[in-house]
Write a protein that holds these residues in place. Structure first.
Motif, PDB file in Angstrom:
ATOM      1  N   VAL A  25      12.911   7.709   1.658  1.00 55.52           N
ATOM      2  CA  VAL A  25      11.821   6.917   2.241  1.00 55.52           C
ATOM      3  C   VAL A  25      11.415   5.829   1.255  1.00 55.52           C
ATOM      4  CG1 VAL A  25       9.492   6.938   3.207  1.00 55.52           C
ATOM      5  CG2 VAL A  25      10.969   8.923   3.515  1.00 55.52           C
ATOM      6  N   HIS A  26      11.506   4.564   1.672  1.00 50.83           N
ATOM      7  CA  HIS A  26      11.141   3.451   0.797  1.00 50.83           C
ATOM      8  C   HIS A  26       9.683   3.050   1.014  1.00 50.83           C
ATOM      9  CE1 HIS A  26      15.207   2.744  -0.710  1.00 50.83           C
ATOM     10  NE2 HIS A  26      15.623   3.033   0.512  1.00 50.83           N
ATOM     11  N   HIS A  27       9.152   2.315   0.061  1.00 53.93           N
ATOM     12  CA  HIS A  27       7.721   2.013   0.112  1.00 53.93           C
ATOM     13  C   HIS A  27       7.355   1.140   1.313  1.00 53.93           C
ATOM     14  CE1 HIS A  27       8.969  -1.753  -1.969  1.00 53.93           C
ATOM     15  NE2 HIS A  27       7.879  -2.261  -1.426  1.00 53.93           N
ATOM     16  N   GLU A  28       8.294   0.318   1.796  1.00 52.45           N
ATOM     17  CA  GLU A  28       7.986  -0.489   2.981  1.00 52.45           C
ATOM     18  C   GLU A  28       7.721   0.405   4.194  1.00 52.45           C
ATOM     19  OE1 GLU A  28      10.706  -0.935   1.121  1.00 52.45           O
ATOM     20  OE2 GLU A  28      10.819  -3.041   0.459  1.00 52.45           O
ATOM     21  N   LEU A  40       9.993   4.787  -9.597  1.00 54.76           N
ATOM     22  CA  LEU A  40      10.187   6.066  -8.916  1.00 54.76           C
ATOM     23  C   LEU A  40      10.501   5.894  -7.429  1.00 54.76           C
ATOM     24  CD1 LEU A  40       7.492   8.393 -10.540  1.00 54.76           C
ATOM     25  CD2 LEU A  40       9.927   8.192 -11.057  1.00 54.76           C
ATOM     26  N   GLU A  41      10.883   4.693  -7.043  1.00 58.10           N
ATOM     27  CA  GLU A  41      11.277   4.462  -5.654  1.00 58.10           C
ATOM     28  C   GLU A  41      12.429   5.389  -5.296  1.00 58.10           C
ATOM     29  OE1 GLU A  41      11.134   1.871  -2.047  1.00 58.10           O
ATOM     30  OE2 GLU A  41       9.821   2.028  -3.767  1.00 58.10           O
ATOM     31  N   ASN A  42      12.269   6.125  -4.206  1.00 53.36           N
ATOM     32  CA  ASN A  42      13.305   7.030  -3.712  1.00 53.36           C
ATOM     33  C   ASN A  42      13.567   8.215  -4.647  1.00 53.36           C
ATOM     34  OD1 ASN A  42      14.798   7.484  -1.421  1.00 53.36           O
ATOM     35  ND2 ASN A  42      16.650   6.512  -2.205  1.00 53.36           N
ATOM     36  N   VAL A  43      12.647   8.479  -5.570  1.00 55.88           N
ATOM     37  CA  VAL A  43      12.781   9.618  -6.482  1.00 55.88           C
ATOM     38  C   VAL A  43      11.794  10.714  -6.112  1.00 55.88           C
ATOM     39  CG1 VAL A  43      12.593  10.409  -8.884  1.00 55.88           C
ATOM     40  CG2 VAL A  43      13.647   8.199  -8.379  1.00 55.88           C
ATOM     41  N   LEU A  44      10.519  10.372  -6.087  1.00 54.27           N
ATOM     42  CA  LEU A  44       9.523  11.364  -5.674  1.00 54.27           C
ATOM     43  C   LEU A  44       9.735  11.772  -4.225  1.00 54.27           C
ATOM     44  CD1 LEU A  44       6.023  10.470  -7.172  1.00 54.27           C
ATOM     45  CD2 LEU A  44       7.329  12.564  -7.472  1.00 54.27           C
ATOM     46  N   ILE A  59       0.813  -1.215   0.000  1.00 54.86           N
ATOM     47  CA  ILE A  59       0.000   0.000   0.000  1.00 54.86           C
ATOM     48  C   ILE A  59       0.850   1.270   0.000  1.00 54.86           C
ATOM     49  CG2 ILE A  59      -0.259   0.257   2.501  1.00 54.86           C
ATOM     50  CD1 ILE A  59      -3.293   0.841   1.878  1.00 54.86           C
ATOM     51  N   GLY A  60       2.135   1.146   0.339  1.00 54.09           N
ATOM     52  CA  GLY A  60       3.020   2.307   0.346  1.00 54.09           C
ATOM     53  C   GLY A  60       3.689   2.614  -0.971  1.00 54.09           C
ATOM     54  N   HIS A  61       3.381   1.862  -2.014  1.00 44.37           N
ATOM     55  CA  HIS A  61       3.970   2.152  -3.325  1.00 44.37           C
ATOM     56  C   HIS A  61       3.436   3.463  -3.875  1.00 44.37           C
ATOM     57  CE1 HIS A  61       6.724  -0.869  -4.747  1.00 44.37           C
ATOM     58  NE2 HIS A  61       5.955  -1.841  -4.277  1.00 44.37           N
ATOM     59  N   GLY A  62       4.328   4.233  -4.465  1.00 40.52           N
ATOM     60  CA  GLY A  62       3.942   5.468  -5.126  1.00 40.52           C
ATOM     61  C   GLY A  62       3.715   5.251  -6.606  1.00 40.52           C
ATOM     62  N   PRO A  63       3.510   6.335  -7.353  1.00 38.11           N
ATOM     63  CA  PRO A  63       3.309   6.214  -8.806  1.00 38.11           C
ATOM     64  C   PRO A  63       4.448   5.440  -9.466  1.00 38.11           C
ATOM     65  CG  PRO A  63       2.853   8.444  -8.079  1.00 38.11           C
ATOM     66  CD  PRO A  63       3.426   7.720  -6.895  1.00 38.11           C
ATOM     67  N   PHE A  64       4.099   4.573 -10.383  1.00 33.53           N
ATOM     68  CA  PHE A  64       5.038   3.775 -11.161  1.00 33.53           C
ATOM     69  C   PHE A  64       5.942   2.901 -10.290  1.00 33.53           C
ATOM     70  CE2 PHE A  64       3.689   7.066 -14.070  1.00 33.53           C
ATOM     71  CZ  PHE A  64       3.397   6.321 -15.198  1.00 33.53           C
ATOM     72  N   SER A  65       5.471   2.629  -9.078  1.00 31.50           N
ATOM     73  CA  SER A  65       6.085   1.626  -8.204  1.00 31.50           C
ATOM     74  C   SER A  65       7.598   1.786  -8.100  1.00 31.50           C
ATOM     75  CB  SER A  65       5.696   0.234  -8.708  1.00 31.50           C
ATOM     76  OG  SER A  65       4.282   0.089  -8.698  1.00 31.50           O
ATOM     77  N   HIS A  66       8.336   0.726  -8.432  1.00 34.61           N
ATOM     78  CA  HIS A  66       9.778   0.722  -8.223  1.00 34.61           C
ATOM     79  C   HIS A  66      10.505   1.718  -9.116  1.00 34.61           C
ATOM     80  CE1 HIS A  66       9.642  -2.728  -5.541  1.00 34.61           C
ATOM     81  NE2 HIS A  66       8.837  -3.330  -6.394  1.00 34.61           N
TER      82      HIS A  66
END
Length: 416
Positions: free
Chosen positions: A115-118, A107-111, A98-105
């Motif tokens: 802070v990671h999605h976990e 944009l991990e740590n980009v937007l 549930i913590g994933h942002g747009p485009f998932s991995h």
């Protein structure tokens, strides 16, 4: 009229998925969970495999369905999982992404830097737990590994967790890549527990090897396909260029106020001390984060197609029109002199400063390790009661080929 405590969902992969508890229905009905409908599971893989348009919500429900099967199988074998624990582990897997942002991995740590999605998943769970009067507490303990029965956490996050089991099955289904097909049903039947640890019975050795081989093939054929890499890295460069322009005082309008917020404030605080003007408090801004989805980003990129900055508009239009940067992979790092020559060529063609070509010509590396026995192991329980790691089994394919790390270097560049 009382709300029904049972809902049946028709899934194209598994058939009918049943939600049979009021708290599960409350989670799925929550706007923060429904946001997962608007986040693609595989980011830009649909640019190569047009069918890969399934969402994080599809995956979450699929992982939940597999968890129901795993729990039932372990209970049938006599392992102690009471109804409260069964509900807790189902809650944990339902909310694991549930913590994933747009485009998932992609944009991990980009937007949101740092802070990671976990971490975001856990913070969202805590807020939902308050809203639901503490009914998620056990699920949160299982998710974080704080609950004493370790095998329940391993079902949520481990080498053979329901997350991996579903995304391989689902991604191969929607891409049409048959190499990713795994025998998930047989693996679930072979799950067992020994000394509180999740294991698989000896009869599942070949199914486990097939599972690991499928992961390897899917990574290089799908997740790290050169076209997917190009599109995802272009997306990152678009946002980086937009942020650079914002810092320079340029007007770079986004299509939503929440995306505007994260463009203006990319850095979340790493500690309890003041993070400065660019920082923001994670907990205080979860509501903003939980409004973000793929639509905010893509609609904004369509606007940026017409921006006065050449680099931003070129990248945005190229991504929208699928005129992607060229990609070349090789086994060794790219020579810096060669990269600089490519940048000079692009700078001359577009009549832009060479420092701006870093958004249009850049290098990186793609890394995949199929099975690392130094990490959490896949243990095999033999009929005689002995336990071996899958890589230690006689004549194991895994030991011979899949424990090594594969690294490929790439260059993305504007074709001139």
């Amino acid at each position: 009229m009382a709300q029904s405590s049972r809902k049946i969902i028709n899934d194209p992969v598994y058939g009918f998925i049943t939600l049979d508890h009021p708290v599960l229905l409350s989670i799925v009905a929550h706007p923060w969970y429904q946001r997962l409908r608007r986040i693609n599971q595989m980011a830009f893989a649909h640019l190569v495999y047009p069918g890969a348009v399934h969402t994080r919500l599809h995956h979450s429900l699929g992982a939940y369905h597999l968890m129901c099967s795993a729990v039932s199988e372990l209970q049938r074998k006599g392992f102690a999982i009471d109804e409260e624990e069964a509900l807790g582990v189902k809650i944990a897997i339902l909310l694991h992404d549930i913590g994933h942002g747009p485009f998932s991995h992609a944009l991990e740590n980009v937007l949101i830097r740092g802070v990671h999605h976990e971490t975001l998943s856990l913070e969202i769970m805590k807020v939902l737990n308050k809203d639901l009067d503490g009914q998620l507490t056990l699920g949160i303990d299982i998710f974080t590994g704080a609950y004493p029965k370790r095998f329940l956490h391993q079902l949520v996050s481990g080498q053979l967790d329901m997350d991996r089991m579903d995304y391989l099955t689902r991604d191969s289904f929607f891409t049409g890549v048959s190499e990713g097909v795994i025998g998930y049903d047989r693996i679930l039947k072979m799950l067992t527990v020994r000394d509180g640890e999740l294991m698989v019975e000896e009869k599942a050795i070949y199914s486990i090897e097939k599972f690991l081989v499928a992961r390897r093939l899917m990574y290089w054929q799908v997740y790290l396909h050169k076209t997917v890499v190009s599109a995802e890295k272009m997306l990152v460069r678009i946002l980086e260029r937009a942020r650079q322009l914002v810092m320079l005082g340029a007007d770079v309008p986004a299509c939503s106020p929440v995306l505007d917020f994260f463009l203006q404030h990319p850095q979340a605080p790493a500690t309890d001390t003041s993070a400065g003007p660019a920082g923001w408090d994670v907990n205080a801004n979860l509501d903003k984060f939980c409004l973000l989805d793929d639509f905010d980003v893509m609609s904004t990129i369509k606007v940026w197609m017409f921006h006065s900055d050449m680099v931003l508009s070129l990248l945005s239009r190229s991504l929208i029109d699928r005129r992607l940067l060229k990609v070349r992979f090789q086994a060794t790092n790219f020579d810096e002199e060669y990269v600089q020559e490519v940048r000079k060529t692009v700078a001359a063609k577009l009549d832009i400063p060479i420092e701006e070509t870093r958004y249009l010509v850049f290098t990186g590396e793609a890394v995949n390790t199929t099975y690392n026995s130094l990490d959490e192991k896949i243990n095999i329980l033999f009929r005689d009661g002995s336990v071996k790691d899958i890589s230690e089994v006689d004549n194991a394919l895994i030991r011979q080929t899949l424990t090594s790390t594969v690294k490929k270097f790439y260059i993305c560049y504007l074709n001139t």
